[in-house]
Structures are given as C-alpha cells and as structure tokens.
Design an enzyme around this catalytic site. Structure first.
Site, short mmCIF file in Angstrom:
data_model
loop_
_atom_site.label_atom_id
_atom_site.label_comp_id
_atom_site.label_asym_id
_atom_site.label_seq_id
_atom_site.Cartn_x
_atom_site.Cartn_y
_atom_site.Cartn_z
N GLY A 48 -47.57 20.68 73.53
CA GLY A 48 -48.61 20.46 73.54
C GLY A 48 -49.44 20.26 74.64
N CYS A 49 -48.92 19.38 75.08
CA CYS A 49 -49.91 18.75 76.39
C CYS A 49 -49.22 19.61 77.18
CB CYS A 49 -48.93 17.12 76.79
SG CYS A 49 -49.26 16.15 74.95
#
Length: 157
Positions: A48-49
């Site tokens: 996600g990051c």
C-alpha cells in the site's frame, strides 16, 4: 502511546525537523512560502505504501506546477527510506520519525483497525500546509490507492 489529537483546517501545522533518507535534516520551515503536502505512511516498501508513494511520484510534476511540494514521513530508519527511494525512483523527500513524535503531533499515530483488530499504529494521513504554515487540508485514514487523484480533485475547487 496515548491517542493523539487530530489537526483541523486552520490549525498551525506542528513544526518538524527530521532526517531524510540521506541523513540530511529537513524542516517544515524549509517550505515556508510554498504549499507542501505532508503525508504519513506506516512502512516503506509495503504494497500500500509503495502504491501511494509511486502515485505521488507520478503526479509530482503536476503537483509542483500547481505550487505544491511533497514530503512523506514514516517511522522507518533513513537506511530503509534510501532503499525504498532508490527501488521506486522516488524524487521527493522521505523523512524518518522513529520515535513517532512528529506522527503523534500531527495526530497520525494512534488506534486503528487492522484485520478486524484494534491496534496502535500509524494512521495513513495526508495534509496540505499553506504558505504561512497553516493546515489547509487534513485527511485521516486515507486509502493508499487513488488518494492522490482525490486530493488533486479536492485542491482544484
């Protein structure tokens, strides 16, 4: 760590002075006179990051053209940030806040729900700080994917 108060539009953005991926100190005051997007993310090189950081990277030219700089902050150590930056070709500063004091000051650390459990951790958050150091946009619990496009829509009004 106790839950941290959330920032609201119009609040003075909490000052910070943190090392970047190369160990150089970056301060919020370095951006005075320009708008800056300050975003907090849980961990470098996680799916996600990575999506979120690459989204900012891919939008950086148009954000810069609109007078916006970008800074990402996580609890990761500078060495991990350097690897993340180099692996993903990131072209904006990634700052290290291992003691989470800046995360806490911005309300980006506290209770969150993860896989149905309540845990203490980094709350994925994004802020726009105006030229005078005031919070113009404060968004908590943002989605990693599609977030930059939404932010750009919000800023174009």
């Amino acid at each position: 760590m106790a839950p941290t108060p959330r920032l609201e539009v119009g609040d003075k953005a909490p000052a910070f002075s943190l090392p970047d991926a190369d160990g150089n100190t970056v301060k919020l005051s370095d951006f005075k006179g320009r708008k800056v997007i300050v975003y907090f993310y849980p961990a470098a090189s996680t799916p996600g990051c990575t999506k979120q950081a690459c989204d900012f990277r891919d939008s950086l030219a148009s954000l810069n053209d609109a007078g916006l700089d970008v800074v990402g902050i996580s609890p990761d150590k500078p060495e991990k940030l350097a690897k993340f930056r180099d692996n993903e070709g990131l072209t904006f500063p990634l700052l290290s806040d291992p003691d989470k004091s800046v995360l806490a000051a911005w309300g980006a650390f506290g209770e969150k729900s993860m896989y149905g459990k309540t845990v203490q951790g980094v709350i994925r958050s994004t802020f726009v700080v105006d030229e005078k150091g005031r919070v113009e946009v404060a968004q908590y619990n943002v989605k990693a994917t599609g977030h930059v496009a939404k932010l750009r829509r919000d800023l174009s009004h």
